[in-house]
Design a protein around this motif. Structure first.
Motif, PDB file in Angstrom:
ATOM      1  N   ARG A  98       0.532  -5.003  -6.858  1.00  0.00           N
ATOM      2  CA  ARG A  98       0.776  -3.701  -6.066  1.00  0.00           C
ATOM      3  C   ARG A  98       2.284  -3.921  -5.753  1.00  0.00           C
ATOM      4  O   ARG A  98       3.180  -2.708  -5.972  1.00  0.00           O
ATOM      5  CB  ARG A  98      -0.030  -3.262  -5.199  1.00  0.00           C
ATOM      6  CG  ARG A  98       0.076  -2.189  -4.339  1.00  0.00           C
ATOM      7  CD  ARG A  98      -0.622  -2.151  -3.194  1.00  0.00           C
ATOM      8  NE  ARG A  98      -0.555  -3.141  -2.077  1.00  0.00           N
ATOM      9  CZ  ARG A  98      -1.292  -3.422  -1.031  1.00  0.00           C
ATOM     10  NH1 ARG A  98      -2.363  -2.494  -0.596  1.00  0.00           N
ATOM     11  NH2 ARG A  98      -1.023  -4.554  -0.122  1.00  0.00           N
TER      12      ARG A  98
ATOM     13  N   VAL B  85      11.942  -1.006   1.841  1.00  0.00           N
ATOM     14  CA  VAL B  85      11.351  -1.101   0.577  1.00  0.00           C
ATOM     15  C   VAL B  85      11.937  -0.433  -0.546  1.00  0.00           C
ATOM     16  O   VAL B  85      12.160  -1.130  -1.445  1.00  0.00           O
ATOM     17  CB  VAL B  85       9.823  -0.255   0.625  1.00  0.00           C
ATOM     18  CG1 VAL B  85       9.109  -0.326  -0.898  1.00  0.00           C
ATOM     19  CG2 VAL B  85       9.051  -0.958   1.604  1.00  0.00           C
TER      20      VAL B  85
ATOM     21  N   MET C  35       0.313   2.834  -5.578  1.00  0.00           N
ATOM     22  CA  MET C  35       0.797   3.024  -3.997  1.00  0.00           C
ATOM     23  C   MET C  35       2.089   2.036  -4.021  1.00  0.00           C
ATOM     24  O   MET C  35       2.821   2.290  -3.495  1.00  0.00           O
ATOM     25  CB  MET C  35      -0.168   2.272  -3.104  1.00  0.00           C
ATOM     26  CG  MET C  35      -1.497   3.176  -2.835  1.00  0.00           C
ATOM     27  SD  MET C  35      -1.124   4.874  -2.307  1.00  0.00           S
ATOM     28  CE  MET C  35      -0.013   4.988  -1.273  1.00  0.00           C
TER      29      MET C  35
ATOM     30  N   SER D 207      10.286  -7.221   7.257  1.00  0.00           N
ATOM     31  CA  SER D 207       9.830  -5.838   6.452  1.00  0.00           C
ATOM     32  C   SER D 207      10.019  -4.815   7.653  1.00  0.00           C
ATOM     33  O   SER D 207       9.559  -3.504   7.169  1.00  0.00           O
ATOM     34  CB  SER D 207       8.332  -6.150   5.916  1.00  0.00           C
ATOM     35  OG  SER D 207       8.403  -6.563   5.014  1.00  0.00           O
TER      36      SER D 207
ATOM     37  N   ILE E  35       8.315  -4.057  10.395  1.00  0.00           N
ATOM     38  CA  ILE E  35       6.866  -3.761  10.952  1.00  0.00           C
ATOM     39  C   ILE E  35       6.683  -4.043  12.290  1.00  0.00           C
ATOM     40  O   ILE E  35       6.098  -3.427  13.047  1.00  0.00           O
ATOM     41  CB  ILE E  35       5.781  -4.407  10.159  1.00  0.00           C
ATOM     42  CG1 ILE E  35       5.806  -3.947   8.757  1.00  0.00           C
ATOM     43  CG2 ILE E  35       4.299  -3.703  10.596  1.00  0.00           C
ATOM     44  CD1 ILE E  35       5.489  -2.627   8.268  1.00  0.00           C
TER      45      ILE E  35
ATOM     46  N   ARG F 260      -4.681  -6.967   2.477  1.00  0.00           N
ATOM     47  CA  ARG F 260      -4.551  -5.360   2.699  1.00  0.00           C
ATOM     48  C   ARG F 260      -4.463  -4.464   1.766  1.00  0.00           C
ATOM     49  O   ARG F 260      -3.673  -3.484   1.474  1.00  0.00           O
ATOM     50  CB  ARG F 260      -3.187  -5.559   3.450  1.00  0.00           C
ATOM     51  CG  ARG F 260      -2.975  -6.525   4.643  1.00  0.00           C
ATOM     52  CD  ARG F 260      -3.885  -6.257   5.805  1.00  0.00           C
ATOM     53  NE  ARG F 260      -3.317  -5.224   6.828  1.00  0.00           N
ATOM     54  CZ  ARG F 260      -2.521  -5.609   7.777  1.00  0.00           C
ATOM     55  NH1 ARG F 260      -2.303  -6.692   7.917  1.00  0.00           N
ATOM     56  NH2 ARG F 260      -2.107  -4.339   8.387  1.00  0.00           N
TER      57      ARG F 260
ATOM     58  N   ALA G 189       4.401   1.748  -6.121  1.00  0.00           N
ATOM     59  CA  ALA G 189       5.447   2.521  -6.842  1.00  0.00           C
ATOM     60  C   ALA G 189       5.753   3.837  -6.072  1.00  0.00           C
ATOM     61  O   ALA G 189       6.456   4.725  -6.429  1.00  0.00           O
ATOM     62  CB  ALA G 189       5.408   2.798  -8.292  1.00  0.00           C
ATOM     63  N   PHE G 190       5.269   3.872  -4.853  1.00  0.00           N
ATOM     64  CA  PHE G 190       5.199   5.102  -4.195  1.00  0.00           C
ATOM     65  C   PHE G 190       6.713   5.682  -4.023  1.00  0.00           C
ATOM     66  O   PHE G 190       6.970   7.094  -3.964  1.00  0.00           O
ATOM     67  CB  PHE G 190       4.735   4.967  -2.476  1.00  0.00           C
ATOM     68  CG  PHE G 190       4.542   6.212  -1.869  1.00  0.00           C
ATOM     69  CD1 PHE G 190       3.370   7.004  -2.172  1.00  0.00           C
ATOM     70  CD2 PHE G 190       5.346   6.583  -0.905  1.00  0.00           C
ATOM     71  CE1 PHE G 190       3.185   8.181  -1.378  1.00  0.00           C
ATOM     72  CE2 PHE G 190       5.213   7.631  -0.153  1.00  0.00           C
ATOM     73  CZ  PHE G 190       4.128   8.611  -0.410  1.00  0.00           C
ATOM     74  N   LEU G 191       7.950   4.880  -3.807  1.00  0.00           N
ATOM     75  CA  LEU G 191       9.058   5.477  -3.891  1.00  0.00           C
ATOM     76  C   LEU G 191       9.812   5.721  -4.945  1.00  0.00           C
ATOM     77  O   LEU G 191      10.789   6.248  -5.126  1.00  0.00           O
ATOM     78  CB  LEU G 191       9.850   4.579  -2.696  1.00  0.00           C
ATOM     79  CG  LEU G 191       9.269   4.608  -1.254  1.00  0.00           C
ATOM     80  CD1 LEU G 191      10.150   3.470  -0.369  1.00  0.00           C
ATOM     81  CD2 LEU G 191       9.492   6.044  -0.475  1.00  0.00           C
TER      82      LEU G 191
ATOM     83  N   GLN H 197       6.695  -9.950   8.886  1.00  0.00           N
ATOM     84  CA  GLN H 197       6.518  -8.383   9.585  1.00  0.00           C
ATOM     85  C   GLN H 197       7.766  -8.184  10.122  1.00  0.00           C
ATOM     86  O   GLN H 197       8.019  -6.821   9.895  1.00  0.00           O
ATOM     87  CB  GLN H 197       5.436  -8.544  10.486  1.00  0.00           C
ATOM     88  CG  GLN H 197       4.039  -8.704   9.870  1.00  0.00           C
ATOM     89  CD  GLN H 197       3.488  -7.840   9.001  1.00  0.00           C
ATOM     90  OE1 GLN H 197       4.152  -7.585   7.702  1.00  0.00           O
ATOM     91  NE2 GLN H 197       2.564  -7.016   9.361  1.00  0.00           N
TER      92      GLN H 197
ATOM     93  N   PRO I  83      10.924   0.544   7.775  1.00  0.00           N
ATOM     94  CA  PRO I  83      10.243  -0.005   6.588  1.00  0.00           C
ATOM     95  C   PRO I  83      10.327   0.789   5.310  1.00  0.00           C
ATOM     96  O   PRO I  83      10.444   0.012   4.345  1.00  0.00           O
ATOM     97  CB  PRO I  83       8.586  -0.007   7.013  1.00  0.00           C
ATOM     98  CG  PRO I  83       8.776   0.146   8.591  1.00  0.00           C
ATOM     99  CD  PRO I  83       9.701   0.952   8.924  1.00  0.00           C
ATOM    100  N   LYS I  84      10.322   1.895   5.363  1.00  0.00           N
ATOM    101  CA  LYS I  84      10.643   2.788   4.015  1.00  0.00           C
ATOM    102  C   LYS I  84      11.696   2.246   3.255  1.00  0.00           C
ATOM    103  O   LYS I  84      11.916   1.997   1.964  1.00  0.00           O
ATOM    104  CB  LYS I  84      10.515   4.342   4.420  1.00  0.00           C
ATOM    105  CG  LYS I  84      10.761   5.180   3.099  1.00  0.00           C
ATOM    106  CD  LYS I  84      10.461   6.519   3.701  1.00  0.00           C
ATOM    107  CE  LYS I  84      11.355   7.368   2.399  1.00  0.00           C
ATOM    108  NZ  LYS I  84      11.514   8.732   2.974  1.00  0.00           N
TER     109      LYS I  84
ATOM    110  N   PHE J 210      -5.967  -1.138  -0.312  1.00  0.00           N
ATOM    111  CA  PHE J 210      -6.409  -0.017   0.257  1.00  0.00           C
ATOM    112  C   PHE J 210      -7.886   0.145  -0.636  1.00  0.00           C
ATOM    113  O   PHE J 210      -8.165   0.667  -1.334  1.00  0.00           O
ATOM    114  CB  PHE J 210      -5.646   1.164  -0.288  1.00  0.00           C
ATOM    115  CG  PHE J 210      -4.169   1.037   0.394  1.00  0.00           C
ATOM    116  CD1 PHE J 210      -3.909   1.084   1.598  1.00  0.00           C
ATOM    117  CD2 PHE J 210      -3.067   0.859  -0.538  1.00  0.00           C
ATOM    118  CE1 PHE J 210      -2.741   0.972   2.042  1.00  0.00           C
ATOM    119  CE2 PHE J 210      -2.009   0.778  -0.038  1.00  0.00           C
ATOM    120  CZ  PHE J 210      -1.756   0.922   1.347  1.00  0.00           C
ATOM    121  N   THR J 211      -9.099  -0.084   0.442  1.00  0.00           N
ATOM    122  CA  THR J 211     -10.272  -0.013   0.115  1.00  0.00           C
ATOM    123  C   THR J 211     -10.555   1.365  -0.170  1.00  0.00           C
ATOM    124  O   THR J 211     -10.095   2.403   0.493  1.00  0.00           O
ATOM    125  CB  THR J 211     -11.290  -0.407   1.038  1.00  0.00           C
ATOM    126  OG1 THR J 211     -10.823   0.039   2.236  1.00  0.00           O
ATOM    127  CG2 THR J 211     -11.253  -1.898   1.292  1.00  0.00           C
TER     128      THR J 211
ATOM    129  N   GLN K  46       6.448  -6.810   0.180  1.00  0.00           N
ATOM    130  CA  GLN K  46       5.748  -7.837   0.939  1.00  0.00           C
ATOM    131  C   GLN K  46       4.268  -7.838   0.414  1.00  0.00           C
ATOM    132  O   GLN K  46       3.646  -6.767   0.138  1.00  0.00           O
ATOM    133  CB  GLN K  46       5.751  -7.911   2.483  1.00  0.00           C
ATOM    134  CG  GLN K  46       5.099  -9.023   2.994  1.00  0.00           C
ATOM    135  CD  GLN K  46       4.758  -8.617   4.531  1.00  0.00           C
ATOM    136  OE1 GLN K  46       3.718  -9.113   5.018  1.00  0.00           O
ATOM    137  NE2 GLN K  46       5.750  -8.040   5.207  1.00  0.00           N
TER     138      GLN K  46
END
Ligand SMILES: Nc1ncnc2c1ncn2[C@@H]1O[C@H](COP(=O)(O)OP(=O)(O)OP(=O)(O)O)[C@@H](O)[C@H]1O
Ligand SMILES: [Mg+2]
Lengths: 236, 293
Positions: A149, A76, A101, A50, A52, A88, A103-105, A47, A72-73, A90-91, A82
């Motif tokens: 992911r 990544v 998610m 990364s 966090i 973790r 590939a968000f960036l 953490q 963190p952004k 995303f429910t 990580q």
């Protein structure tokens, strides 16, 4: 060349010192394992890398640049992702949305689509479940989703926090062989595990963390054969 | 029957307004688990912005609506940055009390500058023809309310479900740290949520202001509370729930007033709410929300 270099890292949670001056190196192309008992500080370490958790002192370099103060952004974006402890995922989001998610960036639509196909090839079960709510997946499938992911970020370095946690032995084997494949395809891996035997068997090098300090390090083979490790972690 | 249809139309107009406000409550709660008690006052400010825009700047209704919407959106972002962001990891009661404080600040600052007397909009602002369908009367204003509400809800649903920012909103509301690990900027995502919610409240304020043609600095209190109830009723944190909850409360309130007594309308609305919450503690569409307010 050292891809990730953690130097004399200290992390506190209030008055508790969880990391007491930890230094490790991860070279390009390696699988490096970090093993240790409950509460040793393994998750804290990842953490902190990364971005966090807040660090007290020390330095962290990734690809020759300090990421000690990086958010963190941007970490990544630099190519470090990580797979967190406990998956973790995303429910409430579908399997497909969870993968995206990762590939968000990224903006390269074509590259994203190619990597999605690669992930489906690596984890065929995910392709069958693309529209399903991620929370309906089994533990093993969720672990695969978390790994898929992370792969969607096209990372240079992947941190994995206890990927074998709570999985049946046969699945543990599968997960570890996938980690080897991911590494063979060019992703450097820093693997945190309590399952010392498996973690050491696939590692090029490894570190042993005990209550916030590195107490041993060496190649995977050296550590597997070390009497201290045999006694403390391998039940021999 | 005609009387009933008439009441349904009136109820739907009122309910649309509650739904618009309830969406902001529910989105903010969904992402940072805060009951934003200042939300009703953002709605009030929407009405005031439109009042000044039309009365002093002589803007037409639709331009004023957009101006109010954007200004309220920005105000929501500013409130979050100044008042709530520093408390993000504080206890929930601290944040809740702060939200009440913000509410008072907005109400009395508005009162200081605008005065406490009731204001009315220019009379020629909107063509308010009424149409009659077999005895059921529907005004142009009501049609505007329906159309604007429906359009905004479609846009919102699209943003939340289909866009990257919407996906980020949902990811942050599930797991903030995991979202950070994806490279999502959590602060920006929270700001965006406040922006959207406050835009909707601003629009609701303008619509109500023009519909009832009367605005004052404390006008946000009661609808704010009702919209909050609508959000809880639908399942707080759940977007379709807030829409349904808002419409339901609007209709229930109107029907009770028409067939019972306006004296009891609030009491009856609360009784219905309590019954629903006894039967379904997480609200109509709520699921697995472990923490309760
Ligand atoms: N958020 C926190 N606040 C306070 N203390 C914490 C926090 N997170 C971890 N700790 C403490 O820091 C120490 C290291 O925890 P960490 O989670 O890094 O251990 P770990 O090696 O990952 O353990 P495990 O194998 O059980 O996952 C523990 O003593 C833990 O109690
Ligand atoms: Mg851990």
């Amino acid at each position: 060349m050292s891809m990730l270099s953690v130097k004399d890292l200290h992390v506190h949670y209030g008055v508790i010192e969880a990391l007491k001056g930890v230094s490790i190196d991860v070279n390009e192309g390696e699988i490096v394992s970090l093993i240790g008992a409950n509460g040793a500080g393994k998750t804290t370490m990842l953490q902190a890398i990364s971005g966090i958790v807040k660090k007290s002192s020390g330095d962290i370099e990734f690809l020759g640049q300090s990421i000690y103060k990086t958010n963190p952004k941007n970490i990544v974006a630099a190519g470090l992702t990580q797979v967190p402890e406990g998956r973790r995922i995303f429910t409430g989001l579908s399997v497909y949305e969870n993968l995206m998610m990762g590939a968000f960036l990224r903006k390269d639509k074509k590259g994203i689509e190619e990597d999605l196909q690669k992930v489906y090839k690596q984890f065929p079960i995910l392709e069958q479940r693309i529209n399903q709510d991620a929370s309906t997946l089994s533990g093993g499938e969720q672990q695969m989703l978390a790994m898929g992911r992370a792969l969607m970020a096209k990372p240079k370095l992947m941190l994995l926090d206890e990927p074998s946690m709570g999985l049946a032995p046969i699945l543990v084997k599968e997960i570890f062989s996938i980690i080897k494949e991911i590494n063979a395809q060019g992703t450097t891996v820093l693997l945190v595990e309590q399952n010392a035997k498996m973690a050491l068997s696939i590692a090029h090098r490894a570190y042993v963390l005990e209550t916030g300090k590195i107490v041993l390090s060496g190649t995977g083979e050296e550590l597997i054969n070390s009497p201290e490790i045999q006694k403390a972690y391998l039940g021999g | 029957m005609i009387q009933f249809l008439q009441q349904m139309i009136n109820g739907l107009s009122l309910g649309s307004i509650y739904a618009l406000i309830a969406l902001g409550y529910t989105m903010v709660y969904g992402i940072i688990k805060l009951i934003n008690f200042a939300h009703g006052d953002v709605y009030m400010l929407g009405a005031f912005v439109a009042f000044y825009a039309t009365t002093f700047f002589h803007l037409n209704f639709f331009v004023a609506l957009v101006v109010a919407m954007v200004l309220c959106g920005v105000l929501g972002v500013v409130i979050e940055r100044i008042a709530y962001k520093p408390l993000r990891h504080a206890t929930r009661i601290t944040a809740l009390i702060t939200a009440m404080g913000v509410s008072y600040v907005l109400e009395y600052t508005t009162q200081y500058f605008a005065g406490s007397e009731v204001k009315t909009f220019p009379t020629d602002l909107l063509d308010n023809t009424a149409f009659s369908f077999g005895g059921v009367r529907i005004t142009m204003m009501q049609i505007y309310i329906f159309v604007i509400t429906i359009v905004l809800m479609i846009i919102l649903t699209y943003i939340v479900n289909k866009t990257k920012m919407g996906r980020a909103m949902r990811a942050v509301s599930v797991d903030e740290d995991a979202a950070k690990l994806m490279g999502i900027n959590v602060d920006t995502t929270i700001s965006f949520t406040f922006f959207l919610g406050s835009c909707l409240a601003g629009v609701a304020g303008v619509l109500v202001g023009v519909y009832y043609n009367s605005i004052n600095p404390l006008m946000g209190m009661t609808p704010g509370l009702k919209a909050f109830i609508a959000a809880v009723f639908g399942g707080i944190g759940n977007i379709p729930g807030a829409m349904i909850g808002g419409l339901f409360i609007g209709i229930a309130e109107t029907l009770v007033t028409a067939y019972g007594s306006s004296l009891y309308k609030d009491a009856i609305v609360y009784v219905i709410l309590i019954l629903v919450l006894i039967l379904k503690p997480d609200g109509l569409l709520g699921k697995n929300v472990k923490e309760k307010v």
